[in-house]
Motif scaffolding. Structure first.
Motif, short mmCIF file in Angstrom:
data_model
loop_
_atom_site.label_atom_id
_atom_site.label_comp_id
_atom_site.label_asym_id
_atom_site.label_seq_id
_atom_site.Cartn_x
_atom_site.Cartn_y
_atom_site.Cartn_z
N UNK A 120 0.62 -1.18 -0.03
CA UNK A 120 0.04 0.05 0.13
C UNK A 120 0.88 1.31 0.15
N UNK A 121 1.86 1.08 0.73
CA UNK A 121 2.66 2.68 0.97
C UNK A 121 4.13 2.66 0.03
N UNK A 146 -0.13 -5.86 8.66
CA UNK A 146 -0.91 -5.43 7.72
C UNK A 146 -0.29 -4.77 6.37
N UNK A 147 0.56 -3.95 6.81
CA UNK A 147 1.10 -3.17 5.45
C UNK A 147 2.37 -3.58 4.96
N UNK A 148 3.55 -3.92 5.50
CA UNK A 148 4.67 -4.58 4.92
C UNK A 148 4.24 -5.96 4.27
N UNK A 149 5.10 -6.13 3.23
CA UNK A 149 4.86 -7.36 2.39
C UNK A 149 5.51 -8.47 2.70
N UNK A 208 4.75 -1.58 -3.69
CA UNK A 208 5.36 -0.50 -4.33
C UNK A 208 6.90 -0.25 -4.19
N UNK A 209 7.75 -0.11 -5.06
CA UNK A 209 9.03 -0.69 -5.06
C UNK A 209 9.98 0.80 -5.26
N UNK A 210 11.14 0.63 -4.95
CA UNK A 210 12.03 1.95 -5.09
C UNK A 210 12.22 2.35 -6.52
N UNK A 211 12.28 1.39 -7.55
CA UNK A 211 12.38 1.61 -8.89
C UNK A 211 11.09 1.43 -9.68
#
Length: 274
Positions: A24-25, A164-167, A252-255
């Motif tokens: 999500x983030x 809940x939020x991290x993968x 959602x990834x850095x690249x």
């Protein structure tokens, strides 16, 4: 399981940065949230220690004694976990490679175990405190109410955030052994505290008052730890299933454009061919 307890694994470590990314983030938002939670935890701990030293009739004795309580120790653990997780997330967001990726494999495995304690122990603290120790009425002072809510309620909210939020993947089942071992070591610390300081951190550990019920409390908490681990495992699995399999939110990834699907992730996780 016991035979695997001291093995760190040989597969590729966290190939899609599950410890540093969220479904999500963005990595930067996840870093900010983790850093904020770490700041709140340390601010709470330091303020409570200082307040007790300044206002207690016995001076800093209460602050010194706090390090014998499982509540306090796990809250310090939350602060340090979110600090470490924020650093790893920051380095991933900035460079695309987390600092954790550069660590030796034993330290990576310890970070994984650290994560497991963060999503299990706070629930034990909350349940035991409000279900066994707290008998009311509500705290008459604002400080007492705030400090107890922070350490016995918000701690579980912090754990829910990491659920809940991290993968992250569900924790390895062998982590149950380490969870029970740490609880056993804390039990030893509680009795060392009595031998050295003359008090039990928790009244249910006092054999003079509780008699044989002490064993029942200890066994019950150990069983509860295993049950909570199972619930946590199921919730993380469910979060992955819903967000990734059903909703297609792979993270959602850095690249930009780096959004591996399940097949791609399995390919990335394969060890390199000789």
């Amino acid at each position: 399981m016991a035979g695997q307890a001291f093995k760190f694994g040989t597969d590729l470590w966290d190939p899609t940065h599950r410890f540093e990314t969220s479904w999500l983030l963005s990595p930067w938002a996840l870093f900010f949230c983790r850093a904020l939670l770490s700041l709140y935890a340390f601010t709470t701990l330091v303020f409570v220690l200082a307040w007790q030293c300044a206002h207690a009739d016995t001076g800093c004795a209460a602050s010194q004694a706090s390090f014998s309580f499982f509540t306090s120790l796990t809250y310090w653990g939350l602060g340090f976990y979110f600090l470490a997780a924020a650093v790893h997330t920051f380095t991933y967001a900035r460079t695309g490679v987390a600092l954790l990726d550069r660590f030796p494999r034993p330290l990576q495995a310890l970070h994984s175990a650290f994560y497991t304690t963060v999503v299990v122990y706070p629930f034990i603290v909350t349940i035991v405190y409000w279900g066994v120790l707290f008998s009311g009425p509500w705290f008459p002072e604002v400080f007492s109410g705030w400090s107890n809510v922070s350490q016995h309620a918000l701690n579980s909210a912090f754990a829910l955030f990491e659920l809940a939020l991290p993968r992250t993947d569900p924790p390895p089942p062998l982590h149950m052994l380490w969870l029970i071992l740490v609880l056993a070591l804390y039990l030893a610390l509680a009795y060392v505290t009595y031998a050295d300081k003359g008090f039990y951190p928790y009244s249910f550990l006092d054999p003079e008052k509780q008699g044989s019920l002490v064993a029942a409390y200890v066994f019950g908490i150990a069983v509860g730890c295993i049950v909570i681990f199972g619930v946590v495992y199921g919730l993380i699995w469910l979060r992955r299933f819903v967000t990734e399999t059903k909703l297609g939110k792979h993270g959602k990834f850095a690249r930009e454009g780096h959004s591996p699907d399940a097949v791609g992730e399995m390919e990335m996780a394969k060890p390199p061919r000789a």
